[in-house]
Design a protein around this motif. Structure first.
Motif, PDB file in Angstrom:
ATOM      1  N   ASP A 101       0.839  -1.197   0.000  1.00 43.06           N
ATOM      2  CA  ASP A 101       0.000   0.000   0.000  1.00 43.06           C
ATOM      3  C   ASP A 101       0.873   1.246   0.000  1.00 43.06           C
ATOM      4  N   VAL A 132      -4.876   4.386   3.409  1.00 43.91           N
ATOM      5  CA  VAL A 132      -4.410   3.842   2.143  1.00 43.91           C
ATOM      6  C   VAL A 132      -4.765   4.813   1.022  1.00 43.91           C
ATOM      7  N   SER A 177      -3.540   0.911  -3.382  1.00 45.90           N
ATOM      8  CA  SER A 177      -3.056  -0.441  -3.145  1.00 45.90           C
ATOM      9  C   SER A 177      -2.520  -1.028  -4.440  1.00 45.90           C
TER      10      SER A 177
END
Length: 131
Positions: A114, A126, A129
């Motif tokens: 991430d 995040v 990803s």
């Protein structure tokens, strides 16, 4: 209309780190200009406020944002376009398959990781990803 000059990314790294050099090459191929300081990055990471828990082998600064570790240039361009209120981005540790950690010695292996958006208070979410 003249195109704006590419942003300069200042990078603090160990002088003997090959993956840092490879990450810098990735940035340059992606339109960034770079300036490297071979002094190590721990003191600069602390000075810029990036939490140690999100640390990696190099610390960078671009247009007021701290970049920690092997962050892809794509996410750095996105950060500079969106301009969120944040300290910067981090890819903690050194995941295989990230830019700079993707050379032939890794045999094409890609670990999921991430890219974290780090708030000024040290919390993170995040941002993107990669699997």
């Amino acid at each position: 209309m003249a195109q704006a000059a590419a942003p300069i990314v200042q990078v603090w790294k160990d002088p003997n780190c090959g993956c840092c050099k490879d990450w810098i090459a990735h940035l340059e191929k992606s339109g960034f200009r770079t300036q490297a300081f071979d002094t190590g990055n721990t003191a600069m990471r602390r000075r810029l406020g990036m939490p140690e828990s999100l640390g990696s082998c190099h610390t960078a600064l671009v247009d007021g944002y701290v970049i920690e570790g092997h962050v892809p240039a794509r996410e750095m361009h996105r950060l500079l376009k969106e301009r969120p209120k944040a300290l910067g981005l981090s890819v903690p540790r050194m995941p295989v398959g990230t830019p700079g950690m993707d050379g032939p010695e890794y045999g094409g292996r890609k670990d999921p990781y991430d890219v974290l958006l780090v708030a000024r208070d040290g919390t993170s979410t995040v941002y993107q990803s990669y699997t």
